[in-house]
Design an enzyme around this catalytic site. Structure first.
Site, PDB file in Angstrom:
ATOM      1  N   GLY A 138       0.850  -1.189   0.000  1.00 12.49           N
ATOM      2  CA  GLY A 138       0.000   0.000   0.000  1.00 12.49           C
ATOM      3  C   GLY A 138       0.881   1.233   0.000  1.00 12.49           C
ATOM      4  O   GLY A 138       1.643   1.471  -0.930  1.00 12.49           O
ATOM      5  N   LYS A 142       1.042 -11.140  -2.122  1.00  8.06           N
ATOM      6  CA  LYS A 142       2.083 -10.148  -1.856  1.00  8.06           C
ATOM      7  C   LYS A 142       3.462 -10.790  -1.720  1.00  8.06           C
ATOM      8  O   LYS A 142       4.456 -10.256  -2.221  1.00  8.06           O
ATOM      9  CB  LYS A 142       1.717  -9.358  -0.599  1.00  8.06           C
ATOM     10  CG  LYS A 142       0.485  -8.481  -0.791  1.00  8.06           C
ATOM     11  CD  LYS A 142       0.055  -7.821   0.507  1.00  8.06           C
ATOM     12  CE  LYS A 142      -1.179  -6.955   0.289  1.00  8.06           C
ATOM     13  NZ  LYS A 142      -1.685  -6.354   1.550  1.00  8.06           N
TER      14      LYS A 142
END
Length: 412
Positions: free
Chosen positions: A129, A200
């Site tokens: 993020g 991720k």
């Protein structure tokens, strides 16, 4: 130069907000004389939005407009995101994406298309993020051979575990609170079952070790089986439970990677990461351990990373950044059970004295853990270091106990 944004959800609207608010400084940093938003693609209508005149529903308008040089993809999911992104790259448009599923599954293919068409495919926001990690790995740590990477990669699960650890809240109550606070989706499966963290760690492992790591090759466990009993036993060991994504280099052509709950010491850098925060530990041969910490999600933190990639694309408008990885090969990701670990084991037994005799005979030295008000027939212990497959075989051989929970113990 113009940009287009595909998808006007939380992240997409954040991108437009950051781009509009900081437009003048963004243009200055982009090395362009001008950089403007031309289109926003979404199937929904936003008649009251300040950018209402920019909304379109036909992707081909973006694809066929030669003035649009940078496309931002914040749609999420694989389809039609993959088709749209690959079409843009083939048309000579650079693409910025926050879509972890797209990068984890199709990253090699899209990076290859970018290379072939002399454009860029950037995705800083897809992992942390607002936490910078992809640029540091590919640039700041480029002189290192990275041996290992591990991280708390999902803020939702970290929030749930924090509430269980600090407030003795049950898993179900902590999940409900996460949903009420907007940290967890109505369907939280991707978070609590570890799928989000899996995507991720795939991206990070691909970057660190140079070959594409596919989600299907990663052993993935979530946190749904973690109980307050486990939290209390682990606390007596001066440790906490975290959901970690991990990848480690074994050799030039072998790595091991997984997602699972892990026990980390309370005083460690990863052990001190609370609530919705993320942290990623990179272990390099020259730098040692480096940790990147911050909010791993959220509208504006994620948008910040996306817009930074837009600036990077604008600065590299006529040249390709040296960035990417090779495709995978068969058996590149090794069997995770061949990794050495200690195991935390919580179990029950009808005859505890006999059980501990069998445990000592099978495992040798163990560390016994305690918790208040434990049932008389329950106990927990930590084994010594060995290959996980060996420890599992030993555990399965003890017939006098019933295992209730097994968690890996790390050295992070």
């Amino acid at each position: 130069m113009y940009i287009a944004v595909m998808g006007y959800g939380t992240v997409g609207s954040g991108v437009v907000e950051v781009f509009t608010k900081n437009h003048d400084s963004i243009v200055k940093r982009s090395s362009q004389s001008e950089l403007d938003l031309k289109y926003i693609l979404d199937i929904r209508d936003f008649p009251d939005d300040p950018n209402a005149d920019k909304f379109i529903k036909d992707f081909n308008i973006i694809l066929n407009d030669d003035d649009v040089k940078i496309v931002v993809e914040t749609m999420g999911g694989l389809h039609p995101a993959f088709e749209f992104v690959s079409s843009c790259l083939k048309a000579g448009k650079s693409v910025v994406s926050s879509n972890k599923e797209l990068v984890a599954t199709k990253g090699y293919e899209l990076l290859s298309l970018a290379e072939q068409n002399n454009v860029n495919f950037l995705f800083e926001a897809s992992v942390g993020g607002g936490v910078p990690i992809i640029r540091p790995i590919t640039q700041c740590l480029a002189a290192n051979e990275i041996d290992e990477i591990a991280g708390i990669l999902n803020g939702t699960t970290n929030f749930i575990l924090t509430k269980m650890i600090e407030e003795s809240m049950s898993f179900d109550d902590a999940l409900k609170l996460a949903q009420e606070n907007g940290y967890a989706e109505k369907d939280p499966t991707a978070d609590i079952e570890g799928f989000d963290a899996c995507r991720k760690i795939c991206i990070l492992a691909s970057l660190c070790f140079g070959r594409h790591v596919y989600p299907d090759d990663i052993h993935t466990e979530g946190i749904t089986h973690i109980t307050l009993a486990d939290v209390e036993y682990v606390n007596s060991y001066n440790a906490v439970i975290k959901l970690l994504g991990r990848a480690k280099r074994l050799s030039e052509d072998k790595i091991v990677a997984m997602v699972s709950p892990c026990i980390v010491k309370s005083f460690s850098q990863l052990g001190n990461v609370h609530d919705v925060f993320n942290a990623i530990l990179v272990r390099g041969d020259a730098i040692g351990d480096v940790v990147f910490y911050g909010k791993g999600a959220g509208k504006l933190p994620t948008a910040s990373a996306v817009v930074a990639d837009v600036i990077d694309c604008a600065k590299h408008a006529k040249r390709k950044k040296i960035f990417g990885w090779d495709d995978s090969e068969p058996d590149y990701v090794s069997d995770y059970t061949q990794m050495e670990t200690e195991l935390y084991i919580r179990a029950t037994a009808d005859d505890k004295e006999k059980a501990f005799e069998d445990i000592a005979e099978t495992f040798g030295e163990i560390t016994v853990l305690y918790r208040r008000n434990a049932p008389a027939n329950e106990f927990a212990f930590i084994t010594e270091l060995d290959k996980e497959c060996v420890l599992t075989e030993k555990l399965n051989s003890i017939k006098s106990i019933t295992p209730c929970s097994v968690i890996r113990v790390t050295d992070y």
